[in-house]
Scaffold this active site. Sequence first.
Site, PDB file in Angstrom:
ATOM      1  N   HIS A  61       1.205  -1.359   0.286  1.00 28.98           N
ATOM      2  CA  HIS A  61      -0.188  -0.213   0.095  1.00 28.98           C
ATOM      3  C   HIS A  61       0.947   1.049   0.027  1.00 28.98           C
ATOM      4  CE1 HIS A  61      -3.631  -2.267   1.597  1.00 28.98           C
ATOM      5  NE2 HIS A  61      -3.154  -2.783   0.469  1.00 28.98           N
TER       6      HIS A  61
ATOM      7  N   GLU B  12       0.732   3.682   1.684  1.00 26.78           N
ATOM      8  CA  GLU B  12       1.151   4.747   3.165  1.00 26.78           C
ATOM      9  C   GLU B  12       2.118   3.653   3.806  1.00 26.78           C
ATOM     10  OE1 GLU B  12      -3.344   4.633   3.119  1.00 26.78           O
ATOM     11  OE2 GLU B  12      -2.071   3.385   2.551  1.00 26.78           O
TER      12      GLU B  12
ATOM     13  N   CYS C 151      -2.428  -0.601   7.725  1.00 29.42           N
ATOM     14  CA  CYS C 151      -1.607   0.334   7.726  1.00 29.42           C
ATOM     15  C   CYS C 151      -2.056   1.238   8.881  1.00 29.42           C
ATOM     16  CB  CYS C 151      -2.092   1.513   6.044  1.00 29.42           C
ATOM     17  SG  CYS C 151      -2.083   0.838   4.840  1.00 29.42           S
TER      18      CYS C 151
ATOM     19  N   CYS D 199      -6.523   1.145   5.410  1.00 27.34           N
ATOM     20  CA  CYS D 199      -6.286  -0.410   5.754  1.00 27.34           C
ATOM     21  C   CYS D 199      -5.431  -0.334   7.498  1.00 27.34           C
ATOM     22  CB  CYS D 199      -5.916  -1.505   5.012  1.00 27.34           C
ATOM     23  SG  CYS D 199      -4.816  -1.292   5.541  1.00 27.34           S
TER      24      CYS D 199
END
Length: 341
Positions: free
Chosen positions: A262, A264, A293, A290
């Site tokens: 991801h 992040e 993260c 999510c």
Amino acid sequence: MIIGVTGLYASGKDTVADYLKTNNFIHYSLSDEIREEAKRRKVKLTRDNLINIGNELREKYGSSILAERVKVRIKPHKDYVITSIRNPEEVKALAKEENFILVTVTADPRVRFQRLKTRAREEDPLTFHEFVEKEKLEQSADPTKQQMHKTIKLAKVTIKNNTTIEELNKKTAKFLTDLRKKFHKRPSWDEYFIEISKQVAQRGTCDRGKSGCVIVKDKRILTTGYVGSAAGTPHCDDTGHLMKKVVHNENYTSQHCVRTIHAEQNAICQAARAGISLKGATVYCKMEPCSVCAKMIINCGMTKVVCEKMYHAAHETRILFKQTGVKLEILDKTVETYSNQ
């Protein structure tokens, strides 16, 4: 900004809208709302039928109903052009939106009639007398019907269109330049960094996400990240997605591509490699992180997350942020959608 365009038969309204579309404006026509209603009723799409259905909708639901239906599609931070505005109440409804302006496109009656003859649509009037009489139908004294004469008077800008399309486009271009100067608004810091995150997202290698992340402290960018595979491994854009289903306790199933990291997470990894502390920093990203993260954000000591949109599976993330005091701000309270969600 939102530009409303009104005007009589064959004045050049759609030409103005077409030019604005080439400048990234999203086009909505109030007439399209009537056309959809006509299709549901299985009524032939003639001008007279559309006028009658439009008048019926205004009488039943209020004179601003067509504008109200379009307004629900308007999103922040985008430009729109809205055509087929034929009633003053439609103007008043749209004028409640920030940075709205009504423009009328005009041309001499004989010029407009000649344009109708050139385009030769089946329902167009065949004589100038018939043309004039049809226009009178759009100037009703009944507030629930078309009131072009009153609507045009509400316009703040008039564009005359007695010559060529090229000349009309030049006038529209000048009007747009002047309008942008008038409506220009210096972006807030949140808007500024969100826009940067959108550019970062363009480097993403998974077409389901295309998310970007910018981590900021004291208005300075510390690190960025985008959705992509681990270094040295294949990208989704080259080999396809690696999808897995997740069954949740709340009795629903979601699908996720697990090939990529991801945005992040990648931003945090970049900071770790460079030895940059993220304590007290703010995260700017496409949608709510999510839960994985979110936990990383919490453990890095970051204190604020600003998202462009909501994430459909962010329930656990919201709980985690609330428990740990991480401030969550969402600029557009709509849920981000993507394929195989």
